[in-house]
Design a protein around this motif. Structure first.
Motif, PDB file in Angstrom:
ATOM      1  N   TYR A  91       0.989  -1.121  -0.084  1.00 37.23           N
ATOM      2  CA  TYR A  91      -0.275  -0.034   0.096  1.00 37.23           C
ATOM      3  C   TYR A  91       0.666   1.201   0.004  1.00 37.23           C
ATOM      4  O   TYR A  91       2.018   1.398   0.629  1.00 37.23           O
ATOM      5  CB  TYR A  91      -0.656  -0.597   1.410  1.00 37.23           C
ATOM      6  CG  TYR A  91      -1.696   1.229   1.526  1.00 37.23           C
ATOM      7  CD1 TYR A  91      -2.623   1.648   0.668  1.00 37.23           C
ATOM      8  CD2 TYR A  91      -1.888   2.548   2.671  1.00 37.23           C
ATOM      9  CE1 TYR A  91      -2.984   2.481   1.031  1.00 37.23           C
ATOM     10  CE2 TYR A  91      -1.997   2.829   3.252  1.00 37.23           C
ATOM     11  CZ  TYR A  91      -3.053   3.665   2.504  1.00 37.23           C
ATOM     12  OH  TYR A  91      -3.626   4.695   2.761  1.00 37.23           O
TER      13      TYR A  91
ATOM     14  N   THR B 247       4.069   2.559   2.110  1.00 32.98           N
ATOM     15  CA  THR B 247       3.434   2.575   3.031  1.00 32.98           C
ATOM     16  C   THR B 247       3.934   1.288   4.004  1.00 32.98           C
ATOM     17  O   THR B 247       3.975   1.232   5.498  1.00 32.98           O
ATOM     18  CB  THR B 247       1.901   2.721   3.334  1.00 32.98           C
ATOM     19  OG1 THR B 247       2.297   4.173   2.857  1.00 32.98           O
ATOM     20  CG2 THR B 247       1.791   3.682   4.299  1.00 32.98           C
TER      21      THR B 247
ATOM     22  N   ASP C 228      -5.510   1.975   5.344  1.00 34.99           N
ATOM     23  CA  ASP C 228      -4.335   1.254   4.975  1.00 34.99           C
ATOM     24  C   ASP C 228      -4.762  -0.057   5.481  1.00 34.99           C
ATOM     25  O   ASP C 228      -4.967  -1.104   6.129  1.00 34.99           O
ATOM     26  CB  ASP C 228      -2.837   1.127   6.019  1.00 34.99           C
ATOM     27  CG  ASP C 228      -2.249   0.388   5.700  1.00 34.99           C
ATOM     28  OD1 ASP C 228      -2.224  -0.696   5.415  1.00 34.99           O
ATOM     29  OD2 ASP C 228      -0.548   0.860   6.065  1.00 34.99           O
TER      30      ASP C 228
END
Length: 260
Positions: A39, A57, A88
């Protein structure tokens, strides 16, 4: 050797085949492997206004961290106006915020064409590099927003090409998937590109997927600035079918022949 002995040997030889068939018939008995997910939030913290971050991320399941890069063409770079409230996928409690407009909140990925500067989006592209070792069925999803002048030709409404390359060879080939289209307004919309049919990239350790924006005309003097922004990019893939069972069958057959 008598008939009974020959039948006994035949039964011993066929035993591995029957065991292999049982395993295929009951796949739910095998442990299920988890899908890989990476992500990109394009910001270093969850709050709106957090500094821009161009690295991944979170990454679960890919052998190495995916990366993203872009070419600007004649457009200047802009990293602002991100998509609002996105979780997320690897850490659902982390909700990444963005204000959805403006260029002062640095939390997206894209390009900006300024008015009166004879700029265009021609030549603009972004490339995702991903390690598909042990993986198959790649999917790339992201939020996309186009803003600016709504007259045809000023802002791209599709990708002119979505292509792949392996090993950094520099040879680009169409992925064979239709480009998603979008509208020019202030709202992000979700886009997804399913590459599960692109068998050539499966298991490859160095895969590049390039998204090239459609060419645009030069913005005339007096027109408003335009931008293309991408946010919350998610890569997913699933494990390749295990070869463990295929390796088990010859071993069982060899053992059965030795017992004869």
């Amino acid at each position: 050797m008598g008939l009974v002995g020959r039948l006994g040997g035949f039964e011993a030889y066929c035993l591995p085949m029957r065991l292999f068939s049982y395993l295929l018939a009951f796949p739910l008995l095998l442990p299920a492997a988890e899908a890989a997910t990476a992500y990109f939030a394009f910001q270093s913290g969850t709050a709106s206004g957090s500094p821009y971050q161009g690295t991944v991320t979170s990454n679960v399941g890919f052998a190495s961290n995916p990366t993203i890069s872009k070419t600007n063409g004649a457009a200047s770079s802009v990293d602002g106006g991100g998509q609002t409230s996105f979780a997320d996928p690897n850490n659902p409690s982390n909700i990444y915020e963005g204000n959805g407009s403006g260029v002062t909140t640095v939390n997206s990925y894209g390009w900006n064409v300024a008015a009166n500067d004879l700029q265009s989006f021609t030549g603009a592209a972004f490339t995702v590099t991903v390690n598909m070792t042990g993986l198959t069925d790649l999917n790339i999803a992201f939020g996309l927003r186009a803003a600016g002048d709504t007259d045809p030709g000023y802002v791209p409404l599709s990708f002119k090409a979505i292509e792949y390359s392996i090993g950094g060879s520099g040879t680009w080939t169409s992925v064979g998937v239709a480009s998603p289209t979008w509208a020019v307004n202030s709202t992000y919309s979700g886009k997804s590109v399913d590459l599960s049919a692109l068998n050539v990239i499966e298991g490859a350790s160095d895969v590049q997927i390039r998204f090239s924006l459609a060419d645009s005309v030069v913005i005339p003097t007096g027109q408003t600035a335009s931008s293309i922004r991408i946010d919350n990019l998610v890569l997913t893939a699933v494990p390749e079918p295990s070869m463990g069972l295929l390796a088990l069958f010859p071993a069982l057959a060899f053992g059965a022949r030795r017992r004869r």
